[in-house]
Scaffold this active site. Sequence first.
Site, mmCIF file in Angstrom:
data_model
loop_
_atom_site.group_PDB
_atom_site.id
_atom_site.type_symbol
_atom_site.label_atom_id
_atom_site.label_comp_id
_atom_site.label_asym_id
_atom_site.label_seq_id
_atom_site.Cartn_x
_atom_site.Cartn_y
_atom_site.Cartn_z
ATOM 1 N N PHE A 1 0.800 -1.219 0.000
ATOM 2 C CA PHE A 1 0.000 0.000 0.000
ATOM 3 C C PHE A 1 0.835 1.272 0.000
ATOM 4 O O PHE A 1 0.305 2.359 0.162
ATOM 5 C CB PHE A 1 -1.019 0.020 1.147
ATOM 6 N N CYS B 1 -15.302 1.969 -1.987
ATOM 7 C CA CYS B 1 -15.151 1.843 -0.527
ATOM 8 C C CYS B 1 -14.409 3.001 0.133
ATOM 9 O O CYS B 1 -14.991 3.694 0.970
ATOM 10 C CB CYS B 1 -14.441 0.526 -0.199
HETATM 11 N N1 LIG Z 1 -16.892 -3.708 -3.150
HETATM 12 C C1 LIG Z 1 -15.934 -3.951 -2.262
HETATM 13 O O1 LIG Z 1 -14.753 -4.112 -2.592
HETATM 14 C C2 LIG Z 1 -16.277 -4.059 -0.806
HETATM 15 C C3 LIG Z 1 -15.345 -4.621 0.076
HETATM 16 C C4 LIG Z 1 -15.684 -4.732 1.419
HETATM 17 C C5 LIG Z 1 -16.912 -4.257 1.864
HETATM 18 N N2 LIG Z 1 -17.782 -3.685 0.985
HETATM 19 C C6 LIG Z 1 -19.081 -3.230 1.496
HETATM 20 O O2 LIG Z 1 -20.063 -4.214 1.192
HETATM 21 C C7 LIG Z 1 -21.322 -3.596 0.903
HETATM 22 C C8 LIG Z 1 -21.803 -4.024 -0.468
HETATM 23 O O3 LIG Z 1 -20.886 -3.537 -1.427
HETATM 24 P P1 LIG Z 1 -20.941 -4.006 -2.950
HETATM 25 O O4 LIG Z 1 -19.777 -3.387 -3.620
HETATM 26 O O5 LIG Z 1 -21.132 -5.478 -3.013
HETATM 27 O O6 LIG Z 1 -22.308 -3.283 -3.405
HETATM 28 P P2 LIG Z 1 -23.079 -3.450 -4.773
HETATM 29 O O7 LIG Z 1 -23.725 -2.142 -5.020
HETATM 30 O O8 LIG Z 1 -22.193 -4.045 -5.813
HETATM 31 O O9 LIG Z 1 -24.212 -4.537 -4.455
HETATM 32 C C9 LIG Z 1 -25.290 -4.320 -3.598
HETATM 33 C C10 LIG Z 1 -26.407 -5.259 -4.021
HETATM 34 O O10 LIG Z 1 -27.462 -5.195 -3.062
HETATM 35 C C11 LIG Z 1 -28.707 -5.266 -3.739
HETATM 36 N N3 LIG Z 1 -29.751 -4.719 -2.872
HETATM 37 C C12 LIG Z 1 -29.947 -3.449 -2.467
HETATM 38 N N4 LIG Z 1 -31.040 -3.377 -1.668
HETATM 39 C C13 LIG Z 1 -31.512 -4.631 -1.539
HETATM 40 C C14 LIG Z 1 -32.607 -5.199 -0.840
HETATM 41 N N5 LIG Z 1 -33.428 -4.446 -0.081
HETATM 42 N N6 LIG Z 1 -32.823 -6.513 -0.941
HETATM 43 C C15 LIG Z 1 -32.016 -7.274 -1.702
HETATM 44 N N7 LIG Z 1 -30.943 -6.796 -2.388
HETATM 45 C C16 LIG Z 1 -30.711 -5.492 -2.311
HETATM 46 C C17 LIG Z 1 -28.465 -4.457 -5.009
HETATM 47 O O11 LIG Z 1 -29.419 -4.794 -6.020
HETATM 48 C C18 LIG Z 1 -27.051 -4.903 -5.369
HETATM 49 O O12 LIG Z 1 -27.055 -6.059 -6.194
HETATM 50 C C19 LIG Z 1 -21.086 -2.090 1.061
HETATM 51 O O13 LIG Z 1 -21.413 -1.716 2.372
HETATM 52 C C20 LIG Z 1 -19.592 -1.956 0.850
HETATM 53 O O14 LIG Z 1 -19.062 -0.829 1.498
HETATM 54 C C21 LIG Z 1 -17.508 -3.595 -0.341
#
Ligand SMILES: NC(=O)c1ccc[n+]([C@@H]2O[C@H](COP(=O)([O-])OP(=O)(O)OC[C@H]3O[C@@H](n4cnc5c(N)ncnc54)[C@H](O)[C@@H]3O)[C@@H](O)[C@H]2O)c1
Length: 472
Positions: free
Chosen positions: A268, A279
């Site tokens: 990093f 994120c």
């Molecule tokens: N992307 C990363 O690298 C990462 C890493 C660690 C943590 N996170 C955290 O994880 C969480 C999700 O991130 P992501 O990147 O996967 O998000 P994303 O936007 O790719 O996916 C979220 C999903 O949730 C679904 N959704 C929303 N409301 C819903 C409901 N009421 N019922 C069912 N499905 C529903 C959406 O349709 C979508 O498919 C966030 O809080 C993020 O900060 C992300």
Amino acid sequence: MHITVVGSGYVGLVAGACFADLGHEVILVDNDQQKVAALKNGEVPIHEQFLPELLQRQRKKQLTFSDDLHGAVLASEAVFIAVGTPTTELGHADLSYVESVASSIPGAINGYKVIVEKSTVPVYTSQWIRQIILRNGGPAECFDVASNPEFLREGTAVTDFLFPDRIVVGADNQRCASVLRAIYAPLTDGSYYAKKDAIPQPDRAQVPPALIVTSTKSAELIKHASNAFLAMKISFINAVASLCESVGADVQQVCQGIGSDSRIGPRFLNPGIGYGGSCFPKDLKAFREVARECGYEFRLLDEVMHINEEQRKRFLRKVRSALWTLRGKRLAVLGLAFKGGTDDIRESPAIMLVEALLKEGCRISAYDPAAQERAREVLQSTVEFAESPYEAAHGADALLILTEWDEFAALDLQRLQQQLKYPIVIDGRNLYDPEAMAAQGFAYHSVGRPAVSPEIRSPLVTGASEKSVKNS
Ligand SMILES: NC(=O)c1ccc[n+]([C@@H]2O[C@H](COP(=O)([O-])OP(=O)(O)OC[C@H]3O[C@@H](n4cnc5c(N)ncnc54)[C@H](O)[C@@H]3O)[C@@H](O)[C@H]2O)c1
């Protein structure tokens, strides 16, 4: 165990597929019916190494897809909430998706269940989830809320999930903790790694991983504090890179010097165009806001964000200083994703730079191995999309490297030079050795290292090349 994962985005889809590969029965729920239909159809909506194999292996066996949250919760002992937590206009985490899921759970509590926060959420969210379930008639003795933050990185999400540095479980009683211990047992007892068809172990992984059990509040803070610390490391080295540029030092040498201290470590410490993605930017803002609400002004985070924004502006100035005027210049851009290995363009510094260059009147021909389609939705016809780095470079006044894809670090430089109108490379990811680029006939500008050109070679740079190190 029977598990529901709610949300089939980058985190939910990977978690669901990996839980299934650990031997659990998983229902992946999403309220986006098109997404559910595509997943049922065998499509893989995101670009992640090993994900297609896992989905193919587990689809219709251990892993099913559904838009019926109620039915899925009825059938599960643990419900992981992995929906988005974007930023509100005021910088807070928008927890309305989490609340909407929590309020739909109570009617389906037909026995003891653990509701697990997988999304990144501020401290106190687990208490709110509990409140919402109770308010909607959930029986208090039949559920617990746990925090199990996810540390996967896009681009290496599957191996990060299966070979994590640690697994953090925030649980406020033993019964709840034991459910999460059981879910992760195939990783913590090492049995998953002994399986013949296990996903191959990456180089640096140490197995089995440690399981750290904390209170729910501590687990919530661990996730925000980890992301804030990593972003701080990036901004720190970008600030040092700016100083290196002022005095003619080489930031890669500085990285090697400080990164070899085991208390600091080399990872990093990647000077570049700043962090982005879905994120770090939102989690830093949310962490700052939650600290403020709890009575602490976390000014360090303001500075981390400020340096990050400045870094993109510095890069723009670098482009100007390499090309003089920008209006009408044709630029080849390599990389649109926010980092290598992913098709995610959310908060991508590459896209922000492309937009800034378009505003200055540049014409852009861009190439990204995976993010092209998503970028097209945002940039539409304002840029041309090329099929290869060489097609992007054809007739361009300069080449800009904005994402650290492996293939951009292994370009055929002779072929590249034949395509470019002028042999100018402005590398926002420090993928090449300046000395080698000058020897190949390029004017080469990078971050935190002196610019070199075929005619003018800095003696400082000559010494630098032997010791320069690649960070990862
Ligand atoms: N992307 C990363 O690298 C990462 C890493 C660690 C943590 N996170 C955290 O994880 C969480 C999700 O991130 P992501 O990147 O996967 O998000 P994303 O936007 O790719 O996916 C979220 C999903 O949730 C679904 N959704 C929303 N409301 C819903 C409901 N009421 N019922 C069912 N499905 C529903 C959406 O349709 C979508 O498919 C966030 O809080 C993020 O900060 C992300």
